[in-house]
Scaffold this active site. Structure first.
Site, short mmCIF file in Angstrom:
data_model
loop_
_atom_site.label_atom_id
_atom_site.label_comp_id
_atom_site.label_asym_id
_atom_site.label_seq_id
_atom_site.Cartn_x
_atom_site.Cartn_y
_atom_site.Cartn_z
N LYS A 95 0.88 -1.17 0.00
CA LYS A 95 0.00 0.00 0.00
C LYS A 95 0.91 1.21 0.00
O LYS A 95 1.78 1.34 0.86
CB LYS A 95 -0.89 -0.01 1.25
CG LYS A 95 -1.82 1.16 1.37
CD LYS A 95 -2.67 1.01 2.64
CE LYS A 95 -3.64 2.14 2.81
NZ LYS A 95 -4.45 1.95 4.04
N ASP B 61 -13.67 3.36 9.36
CA ASP B 61 -14.16 2.97 8.05
C ASP B 61 -14.46 1.47 7.99
O ASP B 61 -14.05 0.79 7.06
CB ASP B 61 -13.15 3.38 6.97
CG ASP B 61 -13.76 3.44 5.58
OD1 ASP B 61 -14.99 3.53 5.46
OD2 ASP B 61 -12.98 3.38 4.61
#
Length: 124
Positions: free
Chosen positions: A12, A107
């Site tokens: 990432k 989230d």
């Protein structure tokens, strides 16, 4: 690929151009710290390494080989009550673990829960 184990990994990356404010930089540092702190859980993707180059900050993590829970729901159409209960238990355990370590994830959604592999009984 992890050079020590030959295991495939995921990366990432955060573009440094998008890290415009001190808050942005601190958010990435906090994410690395949290992932290092929680990496001993079987239900949380383990961070293998974090490094930066001229253009980005990179997090190297264990590879989850299958799609997200959201994608499996779309493909399957639905889960039985028993199967949904197993998945829900894992999700609640992850939330509980995070809260035990004073981590609040902002989230939580089916798209952010990944399956370890393509097997039907894969770990979430």
């Amino acid at each position: 690929m992890d050079r020590n184990t030959d295991e495939l990994c995921a990366r990432k990356s955060f573009s440094k151009r998008k890290l415009r404010t001190p808050v942005d930089v601190e958010d990435v540092r906090r994410e690395v710290a949290i992932m290092r702190h929680l990496q001993n859980s079987v239900s949380i993707v383990s961070l293998r390494d974090a490094y930066e180059d001229d253009g980005a900050v990179h997090l190297v993590m264990k590879l989850c080989e299958d799609r997200a829970l959201f994608d499996r729901i779309v493909v399957r159409g639905h889960y039985s009550e028993r199967a949904a209960a197993v998945l829900t238990r894992t999700i609640v355990e992850v939330v509980h673990l995070c809260h035990q370590h004073s981590v609040i994830h902002h989230d939580f959604k089916p798209g952010n829960f990944l399956f370890a592999n393509k097997k039907e009984n894969s770990l979430l």
